[in-house]
Design an enzyme around this catalytic site. Structure first.
Site, PDB file in Angstrom:
ATOM      1  N   ARG A  23       0.841  -1.196   0.000  1.00 54.19           N
ATOM      2  CA  ARG A  23       0.000   0.000   0.000  1.00 54.19           C
ATOM      3  C   ARG A  23       0.886   1.261   0.000  1.00 54.19           C
ATOM      4  NH1 ARG A  23      -4.442   2.719  -1.557  1.00 54.19           N
ATOM      5  NH2 ARG A  23      -5.447   3.906   0.097  1.00 54.19           N
ATOM      6  N   CYS A  56     -19.828  -0.343   7.015  1.00 50.09           N
ATOM      7  CA  CYS A  56     -20.535   0.523   7.972  1.00 50.09           C
ATOM      8  C   CYS A  56     -21.917   0.000   8.352  1.00 50.09           C
ATOM      9  CB  CYS A  56     -20.660   1.943   7.400  1.00 50.09           C
ATOM     10  SG  CYS A  56     -19.118   2.879   7.426  1.00 50.09           S
ATOM     11  N   ARG A  93     -15.464  -5.060   0.870  1.00 46.22           N
ATOM     12  CA  ARG A  93     -15.562  -5.412   2.282  1.00 46.22           C
ATOM     13  C   ARG A  93     -17.007  -5.728   2.664  1.00 46.22           C
ATOM     14  NH1 ARG A  93     -12.964  -0.281   5.063  1.00 46.22           N
ATOM     15  NH2 ARG A  93     -14.088   0.665   3.318  1.00 46.22           N
TER      16      ARG A  93
END
Length: 426
Positions: free
Chosen positions: A41, A262, A333
């Protein structure tokens, strides 16, 4: 203790969808160190690329005071730390706080007297002071509010949303003392054009974040349940919602899969804390059960439709269009599309997945899925529109049906097409 914004040196721990935009905005004004444990990353960011697509190469270049590192020692020169690591849930829907623990220990190794640590990761009310701070104190030997200070400012990043960017989203802030809260608020106010809202305590700020998505989750669960009822009545859910939406105060929620980092996760942080305190949440968990089981309902509808058309599920080929948890975004995700794939496969169907936004390697690593780059035309018995990417919308009904055989089924989870152009939809 006095704080000086002119001496600010910021360290961001975690450079994902939340941390990188923060690092970029702060890096335009202040010396900023972006830290991530993933060396690949760091390498891609140093080359001017962001695989999350949240920041362009031009935006990265504009952050002239931003440097990247995977070495925790490089954070030692900082005096204002912001933690933006993931806070997922485990198999039993319990919070997984390991990343927060690791980040807190890293900060404990470099923090000095007078420094401030702000957490942005979604947690249950009380987690910052009860869970995170003790690790900083243990490693550093320092004490909160005597030697260092803590704040909480919930992240509000919406992956893939190019309209609501970090500076244009109002920011909630808080601090462990009145003076530190004022300073934390002023630091964020220097990059947030939409303004800030200073909460009275860290717990209030934590709770505000976790209920933002809990509220959305419960509302979507209600619409999902209504969709199942309207199917039995024999009427189209979208038509009902459009009619009800003519009233000025009707909320425009739509049925669908609830995934991502979320909405499908945050409610479990709140229910975990509630259960610790002896209260068993009912509405929140009921909503979670409905949303978590929507993939089972959707596939049951698809299979019924297949059988009515003489298509045997055990011999069928299915194409699922989309893997990301939302449209025009590469984020996989907690995507619930994998549950659609798994459930279709359990009936014996052979399932291909196509998503032009998602990384092939990530799909394989996370879900053991081999994405199909170019689905074969005229090859499938079932085509499922699972994510409303612009690319799929642009195909239109004819383009989407071209993947199927003459007798194939086109099922629309995301209301990409009008009802009269699909065989069925949620």
């Amino acid at each position: 203790m006095s704080f000086d914004i002119n001496k600010l040196r910021i360290g961001i721990i975690g450079l994902g969808y939340v941390g990188l935009p923060l690092a970029v905005e702060f890096g335009k004004q202040y010396p900023t160190v972006g830290f991530d444990i993933k060396t690949d990353r760091i390498a891609e960011l140093e080359s001017g690329l962001d695989s999350t697509l949240e920041c362009s190469g031009e935006e990265l270049a504009e952050a002239t005071q931003l440097t990247f590192t995977s070495n925790g020692a490089d954070l030692e020169a900082c005096n204002f730390y912001i933690v933006t690591v993931p806070t997922p849930i485990g198999d039993s829907n319990r919070p997984l706080l390991t990343p927060l623990k690791a980040a807190s220990r890293i900060i404990g190794e470099v923090i000095a007297k007078g420094d401030i640590v702000v957490y942005e990761s979604t947690v249950y009310p009380g987690a910052t002071e009860e869970f995170c701070v003790p690790f900083i104190e243990q490693v550093s030997g320092l004490k909160m509010n005597d030697d260092f200070f803590v704040g909480y400012s919930p992240e509000r990043i919406n992956p893939g949303d190019k309209e609501h960017r970090l500076p244009s989203i109002l920011k909630v802030t808080s601090g462990s003392t009145e003076e530190s809260a004022e300073f934390v608020d002023s630091v964020y106010a220097s990059i947030i054009t939409a303004g800030t809202h200073k909460a009275s305590s860290i717990k209030v700020a934590e709770a505000a974040k976790v209920i933002e998505n809990t509220q959305r989750d419960v509302n979507i669960a209600l619409i999902n349940e209504l969709a199942m009822i309207f199917d039995r009545v024999g009427i189209d859910t979208e038509e009902v919602l459009e009619a009800a939406g003519t009233k000025w105060n009707f909320l425009p929620f739509r049925p669908g899969l609830v995934g991502g980092h979320c909405i499908g996760v945050d409610p479990y942080y709140l229910t975990y804390k509630a259960q610790q305190l002896g209260y068993h949440p009912q509405m929140i968990l009921a909503g979670r059960r409905i949303n978590d089981n929507m993939s089972l309902y959707i596939v049951s509808q698809i299979v019924k439709l297949m059988l009515t058309k003489g298509i045997q599920p055990s011999n069928a080929r299915a194409l699922v269009l989309g893997l990301a948890f939302k449209e025009n975004c590469p984020d996989v995700r907690n995507t619930k599309v994998v549950d659609i794939v798994s459930e279709l496969s359990s009936y014996g169907a052979s399932v291909d997945v196509h998503d032009p936004w998602c990384d092939v390697g990530e799909a394989k690593t996370e879900y053991d899925l081999d994405l199909v780059a170019d689905p074969e035309k005229g090859a499938y018995d079932v085509v499922v529109i699972a994510v409303a990417h612009d690319e799929f919308r642009a195909m239109g009904a004819d383009g989407l049906r071209s993947f199927g055989k003459k007798s194939s089924i086109l099922y629309d989870i995301k209301y990409v097409l009008p009802s009269d152009q699909v065989d069925d939809r949620l």
